[in-house]
Design an enzyme around this catalytic site. Structure first.
Site, PDB file in Angstrom:
ATOM      1  N   ASP A  11     -30.151 -34.842  31.591  1.00  0.00           N
ATOM      2  CA  ASP A  11     -29.234 -33.847  31.032  1.00  0.00           C
ATOM      3  C   ASP A  11     -28.209 -34.647  30.241  1.00  0.00           C
ATOM      4  O   ASP A  11     -27.392 -35.357  30.810  1.00  0.00           O
ATOM      5  CB  ASP A  11     -28.575 -33.075  32.184  1.00  0.00           C
ATOM      6  CG  ASP A  11     -27.507 -32.094  31.692  1.00  0.00           C
ATOM      7  OD1 ASP A  11     -27.163 -32.126  30.500  1.00  0.00           O
ATOM      8  OD2 ASP A  11     -27.013 -31.309  32.529  1.00  0.00           O
ATOM      9  N   TYR A 233     -20.704 -35.612  43.075  1.00  0.00           N
ATOM     10  CA  TYR A 233     -21.554 -34.613  42.439  1.00  0.00           C
ATOM     11  C   TYR A 233     -21.463 -34.716  40.921  1.00  0.00           C
ATOM     12  O   TYR A 233     -20.388 -34.618  40.341  1.00  0.00           O
ATOM     13  CB  TYR A 233     -21.142 -33.199  42.882  1.00  0.00           C
ATOM     14  CG  TYR A 233     -22.029 -32.154  42.264  1.00  0.00           C
ATOM     15  CD1 TYR A 233     -23.345 -32.031  42.684  1.00  0.00           C
ATOM     16  CD2 TYR A 233     -21.581 -31.337  41.245  1.00  0.00           C
ATOM     17  CE1 TYR A 233     -24.187 -31.112  42.100  1.00  0.00           C
ATOM     18  CE2 TYR A 233     -22.412 -30.404  40.660  1.00  0.00           C
ATOM     19  CZ  TYR A 233     -23.714 -30.302  41.095  1.00  0.00           C
ATOM     20  OH  TYR A 233     -24.547 -29.388  40.504  1.00  0.00           O
ATOM     21  N   LYS A 236     -26.966 -31.359  39.378  1.00  0.00           N
ATOM     22  CA  LYS A 236     -28.098 -31.493  40.295  1.00  0.00           C
ATOM     23  C   LYS A 236     -29.137 -32.444  39.735  1.00  0.00           C
ATOM     24  O   LYS A 236     -29.041 -32.902  38.608  1.00  0.00           O
ATOM     25  CB  LYS A 236     -28.699 -30.105  40.572  1.00  0.00           C
ATOM     26  CG  LYS A 236     -28.171 -29.504  41.867  1.00  0.00           C
ATOM     27  CD  LYS A 236     -28.670 -30.282  43.086  1.00  0.00           C
ATOM     28  CE  LYS A 236     -27.855 -29.879  44.302  1.00  0.00           C
ATOM     29  NZ  LYS A 236     -28.109 -30.746  45.452  1.00  0.00           N
TER      30      LYS A 236
HETATM   31  C1  F6R Z   1     -25.502 -26.856  38.674  1.00  0.00           C
HETATM   32  C2  F6R Z   1     -24.632 -27.021  37.524  1.00  0.00           C
HETATM   33  C3  F6R Z   1     -23.597 -25.992  37.248  1.00  0.00           C
HETATM   34  C4  F6R Z   1     -22.184 -26.570  37.355  1.00  0.00           C
HETATM   35  C5  F6R Z   1     -21.126 -25.489  37.136  1.00  0.00           C
HETATM   36  C6  F6R Z   1     -19.703 -26.039  37.186  1.00  0.00           C
HETATM   37  O1  F6R Z   1     -26.401 -27.903  38.748  1.00  0.00           O
HETATM   38  O2  F6R Z   1     -24.719 -27.988  36.816  1.00  0.00           O
HETATM   39  O3  F6R Z   1     -23.759 -24.887  38.077  1.00  0.00           O
HETATM   40  O4  F6R Z   1     -22.017 -27.165  38.606  1.00  0.00           O
HETATM   41  O5  F6R Z   1     -21.312 -24.874  35.891  1.00  0.00           O
HETATM   42  O6  F6R Z   1     -19.579 -27.051  36.257  1.00  0.00           O
HETATM   43  P1  F6R Z   1     -18.181 -27.761  35.938  1.00  0.00           P
HETATM   44  O7  F6R Z   1     -17.609 -28.216  37.230  1.00  0.00           O
HETATM   45  O8  F6R Z   1     -18.536 -28.874  35.014  1.00  0.00           O
HETATM   46  O9  F6R Z   1     -17.329 -26.735  35.266  1.00  0.00           O
HETATM   47 MG    MG Z   2     -25.782 -29.879  32.654  1.00  0.00          MG
HETATM   48 MG    MG Z   3     -30.141 -29.445  34.625  1.00  0.00          MG
END
Ligand code: F6R
Ligand code: MG
Ligand code: MG
Length: 369
Positions: A11, A233, A236
């Protein structure tokens, strides 16, 4: 001819948010891989996406863990990141965790699944790509393809499969591995791989008596866990997998059969929730509702001296409409739990998220009961 298929994904920026891959990133990757093919560095390639992940499917003759191939993929992701930065895509370069490339993308953020084998007279290969989930999401379907006779009639009917299959399982916490022989050790294996956040099926090998060499892996899953690499984190792990089929191995229809059941996987919003794995086409793999639900795409190829003949976008078929509908129903049901388990993952699976920071904040407010 000995051929290697490498599926390397990252990603490197999504839009909007974590939904999909911008066409300019696909174009950048295609241009670079076309050049590599022209120069004879790779035999063939296919660039695709699943959700916000850019997937490079590359065939070559250099074997697994090859420095040249991994560095090519790294360069593609680097160049794509520059494009993503210009477009201010979300999380540009998020999976490139290090600046110092050391010859292998393993442990640096991108996910990798690779198989090297003697190409058979006819060689069907299915490439799976998942978004908004982690490598443990492959445990149930890979187990069912290669060990469950209720999924794969070939285990009962095809004499070549009577010797079963051997599963290489990684313990992602202790960094160790073990091989289980099925059907003999099926129950014992399930005791481990049922804990899919820790034990993940890495490779599958044919058992004794199979037409395909016992030394050649016939399935491989990327097992990189970004949180464990980065210590926090960072999105994923969105795994990929490669499965060879037919003539002593599960048929293509047996390989895709487990996905008719949208089983619950870990991931979804903020990598913190359980949700159904929805099988869909490349075009439909744009997670929306609560950044999900998690998706799986299957691309089918025939190899012809390493050339990728295809792909066929397998889950586009109407036969998977019901699974999608079921996944939507399960998503709705799980969503109604809001912040409660089992929709939200158990505490031990949230250790790399922001939850521990919050718990730390309230630590001193607790008193003994
Ligand atoms: C799951 C994923 C998204 C982000 C969510 C919050 O793998 O990538 O669900 O965790 O959009 O993202 P932030 O914290 O960057 O705003
Ligand atoms: Mg992403
Ligand atoms: Mg992804």
């Amino acid at each position: 001819m000995k051929v290697t298929i490498s599926v390397i994904k990252a990603d490197i920026g999504g839009y909007p948010g974590h939904q999909t891959v911008h066409p300019d990133l696909i174009k950048t990757a295609e241009d670079m891989l076309a050049k590599a093919k022209k120069e004879g560095k790779v035999v063939d390639y296919h660039v695709t996406k699943c959700g916000d992940d850019l997937n490079l499917i590359i065939t070559h003759t250099k074997g697994v863990d090859n420095k040249e191939i991994h560095s090519l993929a790294w360069d593609v992701f680097k160049a794509g990141t520059e494009v993503a930065k210009k477009l201010k895509l979300y999380g540009a370069g998020q999976d490139l965790l290090s600046d110092a490339f050391s010859g292998n993308v393993r442990g640096m953020g991108p996910g990798v699944a690779e198989l090297e084998f003697e190409e058979r007279p006819s060689e069907p290969v299915i490439v799976f790509m998942m978004d908004k989930t982690d490598p443990g999401a492959f445990n149930l379907p890979i187990y069912r393809m290669f060990a469950d006779p209720f999924c794969t009639p070939g285990l009962v009917i095809d004499p070549s499969m009577q010797g079963g299959f051997n599963f290489e399982v990684y313990d992602t916490v202790e960094g160790r591995k073990i091989t289980f022989k099925t059907p003999e050790e099926m129950y014992s294996m399930l005791a481990f791989v049922g804990s899919r956040s820790r034990y993940v099926i890495k490779r599958v090998y044919p058992g004794p008596g199979n037409k395909v060499s016992q030394k050649e892996a016939v399935a491989c899953v990327s097992t990189e866990k970004l949180s464990q690499i980065a210590g926090q984190y960072v999105g994923k792990d969105d795994p990929v997998g490669i499965v060879r089929g037919q003539s002593g191995l599960p048929a293509v229809g047996e390989i895709v059969e487990p996905f008719a059941f949208p089983h619950l996987v870990a991931g979804w919003m903020r990598g913190s929730h359980q949700g159904p794995l929805m099988p869909c086409s490349v075009e439909q793999a744009t997670p929306t509702r609560l950044d999900g639900p998690p998706r799986v795409v299957a691309l089918g190829f025939q190899l012809a001296n390493g050339r990728l003949v295809g792909p066929v976008d397998i889950f586009k078929d109407v036969a998977y409409d019901l699974a999608r509908q079921k996944a939507n129903e399960i998503a709705e049901y799980m969503r109604r739990h809001g912040p409660f388990e089992p929709h939200r993952l158990p505490e031990e699976d949230l250790e790399y998220t922001n939850l521990p920071k919050l718990q730390q904040k309230f630590k001193d407010r607790f008193s003994k009961i």
